[in-house]
Enzyme design. Structure first.
Site, PDB file in Angstrom:
ATOM      1  N   HIS A   1     -19.558 -18.910   8.817  1.00 55.68           N
ATOM      2  CA  HIS A   1     -19.352 -20.354   8.991  1.00 55.68           C
ATOM      3  C   HIS A   1     -20.519 -20.879   9.840  1.00 55.68           C
ATOM      4  O   HIS A   1     -20.385 -21.198  11.022  1.00 55.68           O
ATOM      5  CB  HIS A   1     -18.007 -20.612   9.670  1.00 55.68           C
ATOM      6  CG  HIS A   1     -17.701 -22.069   9.852  1.00 55.68           C
ATOM      7  ND1 HIS A   1     -17.578 -22.950   8.800  1.00 55.68           N
ATOM      8  CD2 HIS A   1     -17.515 -22.816  10.982  1.00 55.68           C
ATOM      9  CE1 HIS A   1     -17.322 -24.148   9.259  1.00 55.68           C
ATOM     10  NE2 HIS A   1     -17.287 -24.106  10.576  1.00 55.68           N
TER      11      HIS A   1
ATOM     12  N   ASP B   1     -14.988 -24.901   4.293  1.00 56.62           N
ATOM     13  CA  ASP B   1     -16.263 -24.878   3.562  1.00 56.62           C
ATOM     14  C   ASP B   1     -16.025 -24.930   2.052  1.00 56.62           C
ATOM     15  O   ASP B   1     -16.791 -25.542   1.308  1.00 56.62           O
ATOM     16  CB  ASP B   1     -17.063 -23.623   3.952  1.00 56.62           C
ATOM     17  CG  ASP B   1     -17.341 -23.586   5.446  1.00 56.62           C
ATOM     18  OD1 ASP B   1     -17.415 -24.673   6.055  1.00 56.62           O
ATOM     19  OD2 ASP B   1     -17.469 -22.479   6.009  1.00 56.62           O
TER      20      ASP B   1
ATOM     21  N   ARG C   1     -23.951 -24.515  15.689  1.00 59.54           N
ATOM     22  CA  ARG C   1     -22.656 -24.070  16.242  1.00 59.54           C
ATOM     23  C   ARG C   1     -22.869 -22.945  17.249  1.00 59.54           C
ATOM     24  O   ARG C   1     -22.146 -22.833  18.237  1.00 59.54           O
ATOM     25  CB  ARG C   1     -21.745 -23.577  15.107  1.00 59.54           C
ATOM     26  CG  ARG C   1     -21.378 -24.646  14.079  1.00 59.54           C
ATOM     27  CD  ARG C   1     -20.573 -24.001  12.976  1.00 59.54           C
ATOM     28  NE  ARG C   1     -20.144 -24.919  11.926  1.00 59.54           N
ATOM     29  CZ  ARG C   1     -20.861 -25.202  10.853  1.00 59.54           C
ATOM     30  NH1 ARG C   1     -22.052 -24.656  10.670  1.00 59.54           N
ATOM     31  NH2 ARG C   1     -20.389 -26.021   9.927  1.00 59.54           N
TER      32      ARG C   1
ATOM     33  N   ARG D   1     -15.335 -28.451   1.066  1.00 60.06           N
ATOM     34  CA  ARG D   1     -16.596 -29.219   1.010  1.00 60.06           C
ATOM     35  C   ARG D   1     -17.389 -28.851  -0.243  1.00 60.06           C
ATOM     36  O   ARG D   1     -18.047 -29.699  -0.844  1.00 60.06           O
ATOM     37  CB  ARG D   1     -17.418 -28.943   2.276  1.00 60.06           C
ATOM     38  CG  ARG D   1     -16.790 -29.603   3.490  1.00 60.06           C
ATOM     39  CD  ARG D   1     -17.603 -29.348   4.745  1.00 60.06           C
ATOM     40  NE  ARG D   1     -17.026 -30.066   5.875  1.00 60.06           N
ATOM     41  CZ  ARG D   1     -17.153 -29.686   7.130  1.00 60.06           C
ATOM     42  NH1 ARG D   1     -17.841 -28.595   7.427  1.00 60.06           N
ATOM     43  NH2 ARG D   1     -16.605 -30.393   8.095  1.00 60.06           N
TER      44      ARG D   1
HETATM   45  N1  LIG Z   1     -13.999 -23.574  12.407  1.00 58.81           N
HETATM   46  C1  LIG Z   1     -14.204 -24.788  11.930  1.00 58.81           C
HETATM   47  O1  LIG Z   1     -14.297 -24.980  10.729  1.00 58.81           O
HETATM   48  C2  LIG Z   1     -14.292 -25.967  12.868  1.00 58.81           C
HETATM   49  C3  LIG Z   1     -14.171 -27.285  12.384  1.00 58.81           C
HETATM   50  C4  LIG Z   1     -14.273 -28.354  13.288  1.00 58.81           C
HETATM   51  C5  LIG Z   1     -14.443 -28.115  14.640  1.00 58.81           C
HETATM   52  N2  LIG Z   1     -14.553 -26.837  15.081  1.00 58.81           N
HETATM   53  C6  LIG Z   1     -14.685 -26.526  16.498  1.00 58.81           C
HETATM   54  O2  LIG Z   1     -13.452 -26.816  17.143  1.00 58.81           O
HETATM   55  C7  LIG Z   1     -13.674 -27.097  18.512  1.00 58.81           C
HETATM   56  C8  LIG Z   1     -12.951 -28.390  18.902  1.00 58.81           C
HETATM   57  O3  LIG Z   1     -13.553 -29.496  18.268  1.00 58.81           O
HETATM   58  P1  LIG Z   1     -12.990 -30.970  18.544  1.00 58.81           P
HETATM   59  O4  LIG Z   1     -13.789 -31.891  17.712  1.00 58.81           O
HETATM   60  O5  LIG Z   1     -11.519 -30.991  18.440  1.00 58.81           O
HETATM   61  O6  LIG Z   1     -13.402 -31.160  20.083  1.00 58.81           O
HETATM   62  P2  LIG Z   1     -12.716 -32.142  21.158  1.00 58.81           P
HETATM   63  O7  LIG Z   1     -13.650 -32.245  22.299  1.00 58.81           O
HETATM   64  O8  LIG Z   1     -12.261 -33.387  20.500  1.00 58.81           O
HETATM   65  O9  LIG Z   1     -11.414 -31.341  21.596  1.00 58.81           O
HETATM   66  C9  LIG Z   1     -11.454 -30.140  22.299  1.00 58.81           C
HETATM   67  C10 LIG Z   1     -10.319 -30.152  23.300  1.00 58.81           C
HETATM   68  O10 LIG Z   1     -10.265 -28.882  23.942  1.00 58.81           O
HETATM   69  C11 LIG Z   1      -9.793 -29.130  25.258  1.00 58.81           C
HETATM   70  N3  LIG Z   1     -10.036 -27.960  26.104  1.00 58.81           N
HETATM   71  C12 LIG Z   1     -11.195 -27.560  26.669  1.00 58.81           C
HETATM   72  N4  LIG Z   1     -10.985 -26.451  27.397  1.00 58.81           N
HETATM   73  C13 LIG Z   1      -9.665 -26.143  27.292  1.00 58.81           C
HETATM   74  C14 LIG Z   1      -8.853 -25.113  27.804  1.00 58.81           C
HETATM   75  N5  LIG Z   1      -9.344 -24.146  28.585  1.00 58.81           N
HETATM   76  N6  LIG Z   1      -7.541 -25.110  27.472  1.00 58.81           N
HETATM   77  C15 LIG Z   1      -7.017 -26.083  26.691  1.00 58.81           C
HETATM   78  N7  LIG Z   1      -7.755 -27.087  26.171  1.00 58.81           N
HETATM   79  C16 LIG Z   1      -9.055 -27.107  26.468  1.00 58.81           C
HETATM   80  C17 LIG Z   1     -10.540 -30.373  25.690  1.00 58.81           C
HETATM   81  O11 LIG Z   1      -9.943 -31.002  26.810  1.00 58.81           O
HETATM   82  C18 LIG Z   1     -10.489 -31.208  24.415  1.00 58.81           C
HETATM   83  O12 LIG Z   1      -9.395 -32.094  24.423  1.00 58.81           O
HETATM   84  C19 LIG Z   1     -15.195 -27.135  18.684  1.00 58.81           C
HETATM   85  O13 LIG Z   1     -15.662 -25.911  19.199  1.00 58.81           O
HETATM   86  C20 LIG Z   1     -15.709 -27.340  17.267  1.00 58.81           C
HETATM   87  O14 LIG Z   1     -17.004 -26.875  17.086  1.00 58.81           O
HETATM   88  C21 LIG Z   1     -14.482 -25.771  14.227  1.00 58.81           C
HETATM   89  O1  LIG Z   2     -19.960 -28.508  12.124  1.00 64.51           O
HETATM   90  C1  LIG Z   2     -19.372 -28.237  13.157  1.00 64.51           C
HETATM   91  O2  LIG Z   2     -19.961 -27.987  14.219  1.00 64.51           O
HETATM   92  C2  LIG Z   2     -17.873 -28.247  13.189  1.00 64.51           C
HETATM   93  C3  LIG Z   2     -17.242 -27.419  12.132  1.00 64.51           C
HETATM   94  O3  LIG Z   2     -17.660 -26.077  12.181  1.00 64.51           O
HETATM   95  C4  LIG Z   2     -17.431 -27.995  10.760  1.00 64.51           C
HETATM   96  O4  LIG Z   2     -17.904 -27.284   9.877  1.00 64.51           O
HETATM   97  O5  LIG Z   2     -17.067 -29.169  10.567  1.00 64.51           O
END
Ligand SMILES: NC(=O)c1ccc[n+]([C@@H]2O[C@H](COP(=O)([O-])OP(=O)(O)OC[C@H]3O[C@@H](n4cnc5c(N)ncnc54)[C@H](O)[C@@H]3O)[C@@H](O)[C@H]2O)c1
Ligand SMILES: O=C(O)C[C@H](O)C(=O)O
Length: 308
Positions: A175, A148, A88, A151
């Site tokens: 995380h 988490d 990440r 999970r």
């Molecule tokens: N914290 C957590 O537990 C957790 C869990 C899952 C995913 N994530 C994170 O969440 C993020 C998104 O994941 P995802 O699978 O939805 O990705 P994704 O690519 O499906 O969606 C991301 C979206 O953000 C948009 N985007 C990019 N720049 C932008 C901006 N400046 N303004 C508005 N929209 C914008 C993109 O066009 C895209 O549609 C990633 O960084 C991922 O690592 C975190």
């Molecule tokens: O694993 C990742 O990169 C996305 C998110 O933080 C998750 O835990 O699913």
């Protein structure tokens, strides 16, 4: 209650869907940078309303933040997800700029907003929002521990051969693949410590599989997960919207709690209408304390790469 979700991708759309399905908000606004994408996701989701029986109004916009004005809660999911083999932390170069810009736009239009940070590396992105938004610290909440912990419960139920509803447990600290701290010492099956049922090998399996939960899914899916992340965010938004005062592990700015300061890390907190109502202090074993400190050190190093 008006909720904005920035990023209408996999996690943002899943999050909007779960929020709508639970029907506790009047309005969800999806924002994306990709032309027409948020509008399309919103329309598709709205066409499930009569089928799924919700009245939440979902709209979408391509970058017009005036449509988000007056949001009570905003969720930041914008940014790139990792690919198999990545950490990440490798996402920081692209995601930090996106999260900073999105935060400025959100706060300009909703000065009272509570922000839930999802984009990775999440603990560092939450720290960035603290440093750049001007919001009080109880209004910035990183989402990691809720996911988490879900999970962890999944892996505990698997090892115990028990229904998930029998199982309780919590994950704190970072995380990240190495910095997560599943609190096995406090996990229970119907109030009985799981350590009474699981031998050392099974305990180790549960801990290791929990820590790499995100990486395992990324390898299987080719991108990171979205259903459980979306569901975890919806639980946090509902806790705020309905002032539930639920205890949820979240990445919060610490000021001496758990021996750390000027860092966002996962700790148990009471979540209600004000965002973070309080941080809950629980006892940790000496080994857990050492692991928490180690995780903090690693996150601090990543935070060092931020440019404000
Ligand atoms: N914290 C957590 O537990 C957790 C869990 C899952 C995913 N994530 C994170 O969440 C993020 C998104 O994941 P995802 O699978 O939805 O990705 P994704 O690519 O499906 O969606 C991301 C979206 O953000 C948009 N985007 C990019 N720049 C932008 C901006 N400046 N303004 C508005 N929209 C914008 C993109 O066009 C895209 O549609 C990633 O960084 C991922 O690592 C975190
Ligand atoms: O694993 C990742 O990169 C996305 C998110 O933080 C998750 O835990 O699913």
């Amino acid at each position: 209650m008006k909720v904005t979700v920035v990023g209408a991708g996999a996690v943002g759309a899943s999050c909007a869907e779960y929020i709508a399905m639970k029907d506790f908000c009047s309005e969800v606004v999806l924002v994306d940078i990709k032309e027409g994408f948020a509008e399309g996701k919103a329309m598709d989701l709205m066409q499930t309303a009569s089928l799924n029986g919700f009245d939440t109004k979902i709209t979408g916009t391509t970058g017009d933040y005036s449509k988000t004005a007056g949001s009570h809660v905003a969720v930041i999911t914008s940014g790139i997800p990792r690919k198999p083999g990545m950490t990440r932390e490798e996402l920081i170069g692209i995601n930090a700029g996106i999260v900073k810009e999105v935060t400025e736009n959100l706060v300009k239009n909703s000065p009272e907003v509570i922000i839930i940070v999802v984009s990775n590396p999440m603990d560092t992105m939450a720290y960035l929002v603290h440093k750049t938004s001007g919001l009080p610290k109880h209004k910035i909440i990183g989402m990691g521990g809720a996911l988490d912990s879900a999970r962890f419960k999944y892996r505990l139920a698997e090892a115990l051969e028990a229904p998930i509803s029998d199982v309780d447990g919590m994950v704190i600290a970072a995380h990240s693949d190495t910095g997560m701290l599943p609190l096995l010492s406090k996990a229970t099956r119907n109030g009985v410590p799981v350590t009474e049922f699981l031998d050392d090998a099974k305990q180790k399996y549960v801990i290791e599989e929990t820590k790499v939960g995100g990486a395992t899914l990324t390898k299987l899916l080719g991108t990171s997960a979205w259903y459980a992340p979306g569901a975890a965010v919806s639980v946090m938004v509902q806790a705020i919207a309905c002032d539930q005062k639920k205890m949820i592990p979240c990445s919060l700015m610490l000021d001496g709690e758990y021996g750390e300061s000027d860092i966002c890390l996962g700790v148990p907190a009471i979540i209600g209408k004000n965002g973070v109502e309080s941080i809950v202090k629980i006892s940790l074993t000496e080994e857990e304390k050492a692991k928490f400190a180690e995780a903090a050190q690693a996150v601090r190093e990543v935070n060092g790469d931020l440019k404000f």
